[in-house]
Design an enzyme around this catalytic site. Structure first.
Site, PDB file in Angstrom:
ATOM      1  N   LYS A  72       0.808  -1.221   0.000  1.00 16.52           N
ATOM      2  CA  LYS A  72       0.000   0.000   0.000  1.00 16.52           C
ATOM      3  C   LYS A  72       0.843   1.274   0.000  1.00 16.52           C
ATOM      4  CE  LYS A  72      -0.720  -0.183   5.043  1.00 16.52           C
ATOM      5  NZ  LYS A  72       0.113   0.963   5.448  1.00 16.52           N
ATOM      6  N   THR A  79       7.108  -1.177   7.793  1.00 17.97           N
ATOM      7  CA  THR A  79       7.443  -0.328   8.942  1.00 17.97           C
ATOM      8  C   THR A  79       8.917  -0.430   9.289  1.00 17.97           C
ATOM      9  OG1 THR A  79       5.212  -0.444   9.888  1.00 17.97           O
ATOM     10  CG2 THR A  79       7.015   0.044  11.402  1.00 17.97           C
ATOM     11  N   GLY A 184       1.803  -6.861   8.755  1.00 19.24           N
ATOM     12  CA  GLY A 184       2.526  -6.255   9.864  1.00 19.24           C
ATOM     13  C   GLY A 184       1.659  -5.675  10.957  1.00 19.24           C
ATOM     14  N   SER A 185       2.148  -4.606  11.568  1.00 20.01           N
ATOM     15  CA  SER A 185       1.463  -4.019  12.721  1.00 20.01           C
ATOM     16  C   SER A 185       1.506  -2.500  12.652  1.00 20.01           C
ATOM     17  CB  SER A 185       2.124  -4.502  14.021  1.00 20.01           C
ATOM     18  OG  SER A 185       3.500  -4.150  14.034  1.00 20.01           O
ATOM     19  N   VAL A 278       0.377   6.529  33.225  1.00 22.81           N
ATOM     20  CA  VAL A 278      -0.017   7.838  32.705  1.00 22.81           C
ATOM     21  C   VAL A 278      -1.538   7.880  32.658  1.00 22.81           C
ATOM     22  CG1 VAL A 278       0.002   9.344  30.680  1.00 22.81           C
ATOM     23  CG2 VAL A 278       2.092   8.141  31.357  1.00 22.81           C
ATOM     24  N   HIS A 487      41.262 -14.360  19.895  1.00 24.21           N
ATOM     25  CA  HIS A 487      41.676 -13.455  20.969  1.00 24.21           C
ATOM     26  C   HIS A 487      42.453 -12.283  20.377  1.00 24.21           C
ATOM     27  CE1 HIS A 487      43.213 -12.132  24.883  1.00 24.21           C
ATOM     28  NE2 HIS A 487      44.400 -12.028  24.286  1.00 24.21           N
TER      29      HIS A 487
END
Length: 509
Positions: A72, A79, A184-185, A278, A487
């Site tokens: 889209k 994201t 997704g989110s 909050v 190392h």
């Protein structure tokens, strides 16, 4: 343990690879040039081009499926790439450099600078350049692998059909054998607080502030909250994170690591109000914001005034207007799409992966699901162990973990042993003058098998992948302890912690 060649031969005899490669020889992967009123025919249509979607689309094409990816937004990557993982890492890295130069760190290393100035516009430009290069990279990979990219809002309009609505109002119909939802989110809104992405911002707005705020309040001290809070704190803001829970770092973090992590961040100047909620936020006439807070279980109310309020209370699956209701696909109580072990919904040819299904909302988890999901479509196995999916917080120092925490092992009644090694005893960390943190290994008491690894310190996000590999293949603490590590390297601390877990004592501490 079987050698890889023996495992490969064993799988080949069972036909896993042959089914994928030979079962699809007749399927074309050539993209079709179409007009808006002419449907596209596809084998797999992926809705969403984030880490799960674009990787799944490429893998499907590589397996011989005729593949379409519907996105889209104007750019690919979702994201994570556009307003998440990637731009935030650019700002985290650059703000760390500024913090080192602006503070006493460089001077202590013999690097004296007469004047250090922040050019925020240039810093944002570098972030945008990185994002643009990577989004363009996905577009190139699509062309290279012959994935058809359709720009538009994808909606499932039938069991074998996706319709993409484009920005100009036109539509593109895709007739498809399989549909993969990878949408997704999105940011979870805070009740009663309207995000304007100017002074009251989500993670998206926090990545593009025009100036460094004098005071910032962050709602939430999880992964995103501490990362973005760190960026602006390093650049000069007075940052306070308000967290409902009693610890920082979010879900899954080991409590010992969390406490040490909080102590280090506080030493850097990051402030926290834990076990606090909050209750509201009010914009004043001078543009500042009054944030009302009180104890999580009630108590004395307090008001904190800030220039920018950052809301970071999590993310929720993006499943709106996908056509799921019309198909009879119901969401679970958390808004996720129920799927089986092959990522199939109740309609067998419609699949879902990533943030829209259960599990951690992580880009790399979505990528893994995308790959094995399309392999499953091709007749392959669909193996995934979510216990082996690592998590990383990209602050400085970094925090990373994979497997079980001490709290989880206690809750599950599993007997375990602990091995620890501080970076203060690691020679590379000493030479780098970067010694905060430690490696903590949890092993099964009876078998010595690695159950969890928790790292707080420099390079933790890279080191945790060695731990993920160990968990994936059932390694013991002794297995890791007997592997020669170069190392001096930071990863020697990982070996030493496994020595401590397996034999009760490390060498250098």
């Amino acid at each position: 343990m079987q050698s890889w060649s023996r495992v490969y031969c064993s799988l080949a005899k069972r036909g896993h690879f042959s089914r994928i490669s030979h079962g699809l020889q007749a399927v074309s992967a050539v993209p079709l040039r179409t007009y808006a009123d002419q449907p596209i025919d596809a084998d797999v249509t992926v809705i969403g081009s984030g880490p799960g979607g674009y990787v799944a689309a490429i893998k499907a094409a590589q397996l011989g499926f005729k593949t379409v990816c519907v996105e889209k937004n104007e750019t690919l990557g979702g994201t994570c790439l556009n307003v998440g993982c990637i731009p935030s890492k650019a700002l985290l890295n650059n703000s760390h450099y500024y913090h080192m130069a602006h503070g006493k760190d460089f001077a202590s290393r013999g690097i004296e600078m007469s004047e250090v100035r922040l050019n925020l516009e240039k810093m944002m430009e570098q972030k945008s350049t990185a994002v643009k290069a990577l989004t363009g990279g996905i577009a190139h990979l699509f062309k290279q692998n012959k994935v058809v990219h359709v720009n538009g809002y994808g909606k499932i309009t039938g069991k074998n059909q996706v319709t993409a609505k484009k920005a100009d109002g036109s539509t593109q119909v895709i007739d498809t054998k399989n549909i993969l939802i990878a949408t997704g989110s999105e940011v979870t809104p805070f009740p009663g607080i309207t995000i304007d992405e100017d002074t009251i911002v989500s993670s998206t707005g926090a990545l593009s502030l025009k100036k460094v705020p004098e005071k910032m309040v962050v709602i939430g001290a999880g992964v995103i909250g501490v990362e973005l809070g760190s960026v602006w704190q390093r650049l000069g803001a007075d940052v306070t994170a308000v967290e409902f829970l009693g610890h920082v770092g979010g879900v899954g973090i080991d409590m010992e690591i969390s406490k040490n992590f909080q102590r280090i961040l506080q030493k850097q100047g990051f402030k926290f109000k834990l076990n606090t909620k909050v209750t509201g936020a009010t914009k004043k006439s001078d543009g500042k914001i009054d944030v009302s807070i009180e104890g999580a279980s009630g108590g004395k109310a307090e008001v904190i005034t800030c220039d920018v309020l950052l809301v970071c209370i999590g993310r929720r699956p993006f499943t709106q207007n996908l056509g799921l209701e019309e198909l009879g696909i119901e969401l679970d109580p958390r808004g996720r799409i129920p799927v089986n072990t092959r990522f199939q919904t109740k309609i067998p040819n419609i699949y879902a992966i990533g943030d829209v299904v259960a599990g951690p909302m992580l880009a790399h988890k979505a990528e893994d699901e995308g790959i094995i999901c399309v392999e499953g479509m091709a007749g392959g196995a669909v193996p995934i162990d979510y216990n082996c999916v690592p998590s990383v917080i990209y602050t400085h120092p970094e925090v990373a973990w994979v497997g079980k925490s001490e709290e989880q092992l206690k809750e599950e009644g599993i007997e375990y042993k602990v091995g620890k090694f501080p970076f203060a005893a690691n020679s590379r960390a000493k030479t780098n003058a970067d010694t905060d943190g430690m490696v903590k290994i949890l092993g099964q008491k009876s078998t010595d098998r690695v159950l969890g690894a928790h790292i707080l310190g420099p390079g933790a996000g890279e080191m945790v992948n060695e731990a993920a590999l160990a968990l994936e293949y059932g390694a013991s603490c002794e297995d890791i302890a007997r592997v020669c590590h170069a190392h001096p390297t930071l990863s020697e601390a990982f070996r030493e912690a496994n020595l401590a877990a397996s034999f009760g004592k490390s060498i250098n501490f």
